[in-house]
Enzyme design. Structure first.
Site, PDB file in Angstrom:
ATOM      1  CD  GLU A   1      -2.681  -1.419   2.411  1.00  0.00           C
ATOM      2  OE1 GLU A   1      -2.323  -0.847   3.443  1.00  0.00           O
ATOM      3  OE2 GLU A   1      -3.664  -2.158   2.346  1.00  0.00           O
TER       4      GLU A   1
ATOM      5  CD  GLU B   1     -14.652  -2.051  -1.404  1.00  0.00           C
ATOM      6  OE1 GLU B   1     -15.772  -1.681  -1.109  1.00  0.00           O
ATOM      7  OE2 GLU B   1     -13.937  -1.471  -2.239  1.00  0.00           O
TER       8      GLU B   1
END
Ligand SMILES: *[C@@H]1O[C@H](CO)[C@@H](O)[C@H](O)[C@H]1NC(C)=O
Ligand SMILES: *[C@@H]1O[C@H](CO)[C@@H](O)[C@H](O)[C@H]1NC(C)=O
Ligand SMILES: *[C@@H]1O[C@H](CO)[C@@H](O)[C@H](O)[C@H]1NC(C)=O
Ligand SMILES: *[C@@H]1O[C@H](CO)[C@@H](O)[C@H](O)[C@H]1NC(C)=O
Ligand SMILES: *[C@@H]1O[C@H](CO)[C@@H](O)[C@H](O)[C@H]1NC(C)=O
Ligand SMILES: *[C@@H]1O[C@H](CO)[C@@H](O)[C@H](O)[C@H]1NC(C)=O
Ligand SMILES: *[C@@H]1O[C@H](CO)[C@@H](O)[C@H](O)[C@H]1NC(C)=O
Ligand SMILES: *[C@@H]1O[C@H](CO)[C@@H](O)[C@H](O)[C@H]1NC(C)=O
Ligand SMILES: *[C@@H]1O[C@H](CO)[C@@H](O)[C@H](O)[C@H]1NC(C)=O
Ligand SMILES: *[C@@H]1O[C@H](CO)[C@@H](O)[C@H](O)[C@H]1NC(C)=O
Ligand SMILES: *[C@@H]1O[C@H](CO)[C@@H](O)[C@H](O)[C@H]1NC(C)=O
Ligand SMILES: *[C@@H]1O[C@H](CO)[C@@H](O)[C@H](O)[C@H]1NC(C)=O
Length: 735
Positions: A195, A266
């Protein structure tokens, strides 16, 4: 920037079908626009995160077995750098850190593995997985192209060299054991970084340069299986860029190259739990709906549950303010027991997909409206005459009756019906056909006998001119402790010579907890929280005329795990003053002669180990109730049977617990939620930490508690539901 205070409950990676059929070579694991291709076969894969150090090797076979039974194909884990390389070049892969054994257990049970090396992992793990010694590499800036330092004459002064060194170490270890799919092993995917896009902008042009470097470094290691970068739009070829976020369906720009699949990760609105926070409950129906929707609407072929089993943050491994139990609400709870109906409902969902995966992967997809809020997704293989349909009702409140192929179907609110033959509904996401179960705790032993305990006070450190570390200012907490301990004493001595009847000690801290001792007497404590780490403590104090000792114990509850510039985060004391409440006079001790002491004496003497118990004096605990900085110890026999064991510490406040010398984690029962409950009062004692008899329990209590109400409990499931759920699940054969 603590951007990710929400943790992802389920990460769904969805591969979009495109007309592109170019396969990218990745050993025997390849991919195209539609799915991963393993040994020539497209796959719809269900994956679940289980982190090996958050359970014990004795638990791994059963956890992996229950994951397989629950219909998973892949076990996903991060790799925990700070466990494996406690000192530069010194490696540890023993016990709970035995990554090879964990991957081999996955293989033995016939499942695949996804290895998220990182090596930055976040994961509510102390320091995001980084070893703390990185902090002292001169000039280091983590997770960026540390170019000026690359030019240094010393070979390793740069984070990215250490990162390469560790990543290489892990890849070579996996290769030497033949664990990549390309070698016949179970590992089908690897991840580099984590991330990164969330922090990339902070590094300006060095961010993209670092991404290119990290991708090339990883690909050059030639694992023979694909690499992914999650949340990284600019992931360089052939690394697959995947999306993490709230609305990837709207915000994701898609794959950055035509021969890559679109993958979506998600956030599923569940939370890891922090001290003071309530558990977040997400229903089985809600998870199933979203999993089915992603596969039907976005041609998804890879779904990962984060976490499938969360487990336990043993020792001091959790990150700032995160509780010891991790994702207890997952399909397998902290103890590895089935959480029903979640586990069973998802198992049925997986089975329903298995029943029709060939058509989903090979068929052509069409979709059409069945009503204002109802839609159908249909996958058809004309040649084989096969057809699979998903009937979606997006209406949150009302049932809908729809016509599909001249047959009438009743669709429950917020549900997806799966029709593997375009006619018969074999699964509805909102219809739970698994009984709920309940955890039952049985008290195996209450430690209510005064005679069974012994107690001892730790030393309250005072300033001495001989103290080893002195400074004329307040030092940053982590830079002094080097994470050898949660505890740091800030001590000083001063001459009180103003007239003041109501002196008030005012301490400003960057976090996390401060205990104040004035002339050896505990005068109070204060703490911050996960979201607001800084805090101010203002307490009335009693001063002597003349010399006074002020000893402030600063405590951390895990290191930070997220954000850019992790290497320069602050903790510990920021300002210390004593104000005279009735006049405007004050002492400012912020820049003053401070003496420092890392850790508590009992920690240094390791008195939680049986062989070291004699290093301090133990006494009858009569005098030790509700006392700060107190050690307690007792011996006990293991509860009979094989049920998991928990230690109920609800009568204590804050500290750490050890069983036979092994830490079962920090506890913080006195930090109550908004509903007035402790976030966690039961602490997991793995069976493998126990002997049959004479087990040593040692507690360090910071604030004050009553050990006579501690109990050792066994944990089991309400048997009726467990057996029903196990037997009611239809077994649909795989593909
Ligand atoms: C990593 O660095 C250590 C020295 O710090 C060295 O001993 C080791 O061989 C290196 N490992 C790799 C895989 O480069
Ligand atoms: C991978 O492919 C090679 C060459 O095509 C083959 O020899 C090997 O058996 C394959 N490995 C597996 C695990 O199927
Ligand atoms: C996703 O995370 C954001 C905050 O990061 C939150 O506001 C949102 O409610 C979460 N869940 C969903 C489904 O959007
Ligand atoms: C799918 O399920 C139906 C009915 O349950 C069964 O008849 C059929 O054989 C299954 N198909 C596959 C491919 O497993
Ligand atoms: C899913 O695949 C179909 C082709 O079968 C394609 O038309 C559709 O655009 C794909 N969906 C997405 C979201 O890419
Ligand atoms: C088909 O699905 C896509 C994506 O979900 C949607 O944008 C489109 O409106 C749908 N088409 C019909 C006819 O419902
Ligand atoms: C929807 O229909 C089911 C039966 O199919 C019924 O049990 C349920 O009560 C209905 N729910 C609503 C909200 O009408
Ligand atoms: C549905 O029924 C109509 C009229 O009865 C018929 O013309 C049509 O072919 C049928 N459609 C399907 C998919 O069976
Ligand atoms: C950490 O401590 C060292 C001395 O031990 C000092 O030189 C350095 O500036 C400190 N770093 C930070 C970030 O406080
Ligand atoms: C300071 O004095 C005021 C007035 O007497 C009192 O209300 C307040 O509580 C005192 N503050 C502290 C921190 O003792
Ligand atoms: C005490 O000194 C510190 C450091 O110089 C300063 O930031 C702070 O404002 C001072 N406190 C008061 C009340 O003046
Ligand atoms: C629940 O599962 C059982 C066993 O497979 C099956 O017989 C039953 O019809 C199912 N019930 C519902 C309501 O789907």
């Amino acid at each position: 920037m603590e951007w990710r205070w929400l943790q992802f409950w389920v990460m769904v990676v969805v591969v979009l079908i495109t007309d592109e059929r170019v396969s990218v070579s990745g050993g025997n694991v390849t991919y195209d626009g539609r799915s991963l291709i393993i040994d020539g076969q497209r796959k719809i894969l269900f994956s679940g995160s289980i982190h090996y150090p958050r359970s014990t090797p004795e638990m791994w076979p059963s956890l992996i077995g229950k994951a397989k039974e629950g219909g998973l194909d892949v076990i996903q884990t991060y790799v925990f750098w700070n466990l494996h390389e406690p000192q530069p070049g010194q490696y540890d892969f023993s016990g709970r850190y035995d990554l090879v054994k964990f991957i081999k257990e996955i293989q033995a049970q016939g499942l695949y593995a996804c290895l998220r090396i990182g090596p930055f992992i976040e994961s509510e793990w102390t320091y995001g997985g980084f070893p703390f010694w990185l902090h002292d590499v001169p000039g280091i800036v983590y997770r960026t192209d540390n170019e000026p330092f690359k030019a240094c004459t010393l070979p390793i002064t740069n984070y990215i060299f250490y990162m390469q060194n560790f990543t290489t170490k892990i890849v070579n270890l996996m290769k030497s054991e033949g664990l990549y799919a390309s070698q016949g092993g179970p590992i089908i995917l690897s991840q580099i970084e984590n991330e990164y896009q969330n922090v990339e902008a902070a590094f300006h042009e060095k961010g993209p340069a670092y991404v290119r470097w990290a991708a090339k470094m990883a690909v050059d290691l030639q694992t023979g299986v694909p690499w992914v970068m999650c949340k990284q739009t600019d992931a360089p070829d052939p690394v697959i860029n995947t999306c993490n976020g709230m609305q990837c369906g709207k915000t994701f720009g898609g794959p950055n190259s035509p021969n890559k699949p679109s993958m979506w990760t998600e956030n599923w609105t569940s939370f890891y739990q922090v001290y003071g926070g309530e558990p977040y409950i997400r229903s089985a129906e809600n998870i199933a709906f979203h999993v089915a929707l992603f596969i039907a609407r976005l041609n998804g072929s890879y779904v990962n549950y984060y976490m499938y089993h969360g487990g336990t943050n043993f020792g001091r491994t959790s990150s700032a303010y995160v509780i010891t139990g991790y994702y207890d609400q997952a399909p397998l709870d902290e103890y590895g027991l089935l959480r029903q109906p979640k586990w069973g409902h998802l198992k049925q969902l997986h089975a329903a997909f298995r029943n029709c995966s060939t058509t989903l992967l090979q068929g052509m997809r069409t979709n059409f409206s069945l009503g204002q809020l109802q839609e159908a997704y249909v996958f058809q293989e004309e040649s084989a005459g096969r057809c699979v349909a998903f009937l979606v009702n997006n209406d949150e409140k009302t049932n809908a009756t729809v016509q599909f192929r001249n047959i009438s179907y009743d669709l429950m609110p917020m549900s997806i019906s799966i029709l593997p033959d375009c006619e018969n509904v074999i699964f509805n996401t909102a219809k739970v056909n698994t009984s709920s179960n309940k955890r039952i705790t049985r008290s195996a032993q209450i430690f209510d006998s005064v005679d069974s305990w012994e107690g001892s006070k730790d030393v309250i450190q005072n300033f001495e001119p001989t103290i080893s570390l002195q400074s004329d200012t307040l030092l940053e907490h982590m830079n002094v402790t080097k994470d050898k301990s949660d505890y740091l004493w800030y001590t000083m001595r001063f001459q009180h010579n103003i007239s003041c009847t109501e002196p008030v000690l005012r301490v400003e801290s960057f976090g996390h907890v401060t205990h104040a001792f004035v002339n050896g007497i505990n005068t109070g404590n204060a703490h911050g929280s996960h979201d607001t780490k800084q805090f101010i403590m203002e307490i009335p104090v009693l001063l002597n005329d003349g010399s006074n000792n002020i000893s402030l114990l600063s405590v951390m509850v895990g290191l930070p795990d997220s954000g850019a510039f992790l290497e320069s985060k602050f903790a510990g004391l920021k300002r210390v003053e004593i104000h005279c409440n009735e006049t405007d006079q004050f002492y400012n001790f912020t820049n003053y002669a401070w003496g420092y002491q890392v850790g508590l004496l009992g920690e240094k003497l390791q008195i939680y180990r049986e062989e070291n118990l004699d290093n301090i004096e133990w006494n009858n605990i009569e005098g030790y109730f509700n006392q700060s900085l107190t050690w307690y110890m007792t011996f006990f026999d293991a509860p009979v049977g094989n049920d998991p064991v928990g230690l109920n510490l609800s009568s204590m406040a804050k500290g750490e617990a050890w069983i036979n010398g092994q830490s079962i984690g920090r506890y913080w029962v006195s930090f109550l939620t908004s509903k007035g409950q402790p976030s966690q009062s039961m602490y997991h004692v793995p069976r493998s930490f126990l002997k049959d008899s004479e087990n040593l329990l040692v507690l360090l209590e910071e604030v004050g508690g009553n050990p006579l109400h501690i109990s050792l409990d066994t944990i089991s499931l309400s048997s009726l539901s467990e057996s029903t759920s196990y037997h009611q699940i239809p077994s649909i054969s795989l593909e």
